[in-house]
Design a protein around this motif. Sequence first.
Motif, PDB file in Angstrom:
ATOM      1  N   VAL A 105       0.113  -5.497  -5.092  1.00  0.00           N
ATOM      2  CA  VAL A 105       1.056  -5.720  -3.996  1.00  0.00           C
ATOM      3  C   VAL A 105       1.029  -7.211  -3.690  1.00  0.00           C
ATOM      4  O   VAL A 105       0.015  -7.746  -3.259  1.00  0.00           O
ATOM      5  N   LYS A 114       2.582  -8.168   4.165  1.00  0.00           N
ATOM      6  CA  LYS A 114       2.190  -7.507   2.912  1.00  0.00           C
ATOM      7  C   LYS A 114       1.036  -6.535   3.122  1.00  0.00           C
ATOM      8  O   LYS A 114       1.055  -5.406   2.592  1.00  0.00           O
ATOM      9  N   SER A 115       0.037  -6.927   3.896  1.00  0.00           N
ATOM     10  CA  SER A 115      -1.107  -6.042   4.126  1.00  0.00           C
ATOM     11  C   SER A 115      -0.708  -4.829   4.957  1.00  0.00           C
ATOM     12  O   SER A 115      -1.194  -3.715   4.723  1.00  0.00           O
ATOM     13  N   THR A 118       0.958  -2.547   2.547  1.00  0.00           N
ATOM     14  CA  THR A 118      -0.029  -1.920   1.665  1.00  0.00           C
ATOM     15  C   THR A 118      -0.735  -0.768   2.361  1.00  0.00           C
ATOM     16  O   THR A 118      -0.869   0.338   1.806  1.00  0.00           O
ATOM     17  N   ILE A 134      -7.644   1.229  -1.896  1.00  0.00           N
ATOM     18  CA  ILE A 134      -7.150  -0.135  -1.674  1.00  0.00           C
ATOM     19  C   ILE A 134      -8.283  -1.113  -1.957  1.00  0.00           C
ATOM     20  O   ILE A 134      -9.408  -0.926  -1.486  1.00  0.00           O
ATOM     21  N   LEU A 216      -4.215   0.447  -4.926  1.00  0.00           N
ATOM     22  CA  LEU A 216      -3.361  -0.664  -4.517  1.00  0.00           C
ATOM     23  C   LEU A 216      -4.217  -1.910  -4.341  1.00  0.00           C
ATOM     24  O   LEU A 216      -5.259  -1.874  -3.685  1.00  0.00           O
ATOM     25  N   ASP A 218      -4.214  -5.408  -2.675  1.00  0.00           N
ATOM     26  CA  ASP A 218      -3.550  -6.250  -1.685  1.00  0.00           C
ATOM     27  C   ASP A 218      -3.895  -7.705  -1.990  1.00  0.00           C
ATOM     28  O   ASP A 218      -4.972  -8.193  -1.637  1.00  0.00           O
TER      29      ASP A 218
END
Length: 367
Positions: A105, A114-115, A118, A134, A216, A218
Motif C-alpha cells: 500500500v 494511506k495508513s 490500510t 499488516i 498488507l 503499509d
Amino acid sequence: MSDYRLSQEAVLRALSTVEEPDLKRDIVSLNMVRDVTLGIGSVRFTVVLTTPACPLKEVIRKRCEDAIHTHIGADIQVTVDMTSDVTSTRTNAPTLPGVKNIIAVSSGKGGVGKSTVTANLAIALHKSGAKVGIIDADIYGPSMPTMFGAENIQPRIFQVDGQTKMEPVQQFGIKMLSMGFLVDPNQAIIWRGTMAGRALQQFFSDADWGDLDYLLIDLPPGTGDIHLTLVQTVPVTGAIIVTTPQKVALADATKGLAMFRQPQINVPVLGVIENMSYFTPAELPDHQYYIFGKGGGQLLADQFSVPLLGQIPLVQGIREAGDEGRPAISIGEPIASEAFRSAAEALAQQVAIRNASLDRTERVQVA
C-alpha cells in the motif's frame, strides 16, 4: 421431467455454462464446483470463490440456479453453498510460507491517509472472512499501534528450533508488526536506510505469521530504501496507490505508481484508492463537498489503465475512530464502512484476476 435426467454429469454440464464474471471462464473448468449431492428432484453443491470478499457472490449463485433450471428442469430444488479459497501465485516460498498474497500500500506523499486506508481495508477483508495481517513498514513514523489502540502491547518472543521468533500483535482480528511496538513512542528512530531496511526484513523472516490470505504492507511515503527492501525480500503480489484528488498529491502518486512499473521491479498495480474524495457532514449525509477537487483518482487510474478501487469520503468519524484506536469500519461508522467494504471487495477481486492472468512476481535481484 424424468428424474433420470438429474445426474452429476448433467449438473456439471449445466454449470459449465456459468461464467466466472472476472476470470471469463466457466466455473467447472476453474474447479470451483465441489461436493455435488443429488436428491429426489433436488441438487446441492458448493461453489468455491476466489475470495470471501467476492462482490459478485450473489450474481454467481443466481446464475448457478438459473443454469440448473434452464438445462435440467424448472422444478429442480437448487441449494448453492458458497465458500472460498483465496488464490495465490506464491508456492514453496521460503519467506512467509503461509502467506498467500503480499500487497504493498503506497503513496507518493505523506498526509493522504494511506495508513488509515490500510487499517480499514484490513478489517474489511477480515470481516468478509479472510485471514489478514499488516506490516507497518514506516519505520520512522509508525502509526498502526495508535490506529489499533495497541500502543502498550509488545510482540511475544519465543523459541522455535533454537531460533528466536516474534508473534505478531493481534487486534480486531488483524495480525500486526510495527516498529511502534518495539520502541518507546516518544523516542525518535535515527537510523540510516540500511538499518531501517534490516528491521523490515526481520518483520518478514523473524516473525511467525502463520497462514494469511492477505498481508498488507503499509509503506512510508516516497520511493526510497524501504520500497526497494520490500521488493528485494519478497515477491509482491501487487500494489495499490492511495492518493487524494488534488493535483499536488496526484503528481507524487504518479511517481509512486510508476516505480512499481519499472522493468527491474515489475510489480502489478492492482488499482488506485482516492481518499478524502469529498466531505460529507454528519448532519447532511446526502451532501458531498469536493474540498480537494474532484475526479483526480479516476484520472490517475485512467492514465495508467488500472481500476479505481474506491473513493473514501472525508468524514469526521474516520478521524475520530483512528485517534481513538478503533478504525472506523470496526465500529460500523455507516458512510465510511460502506466505502471501505466496497474498496476491499474491489481489491480482493483484482487480486484474484491478477493471480489467474499473470505470472508470479519475482523478487528484485540485487546487482
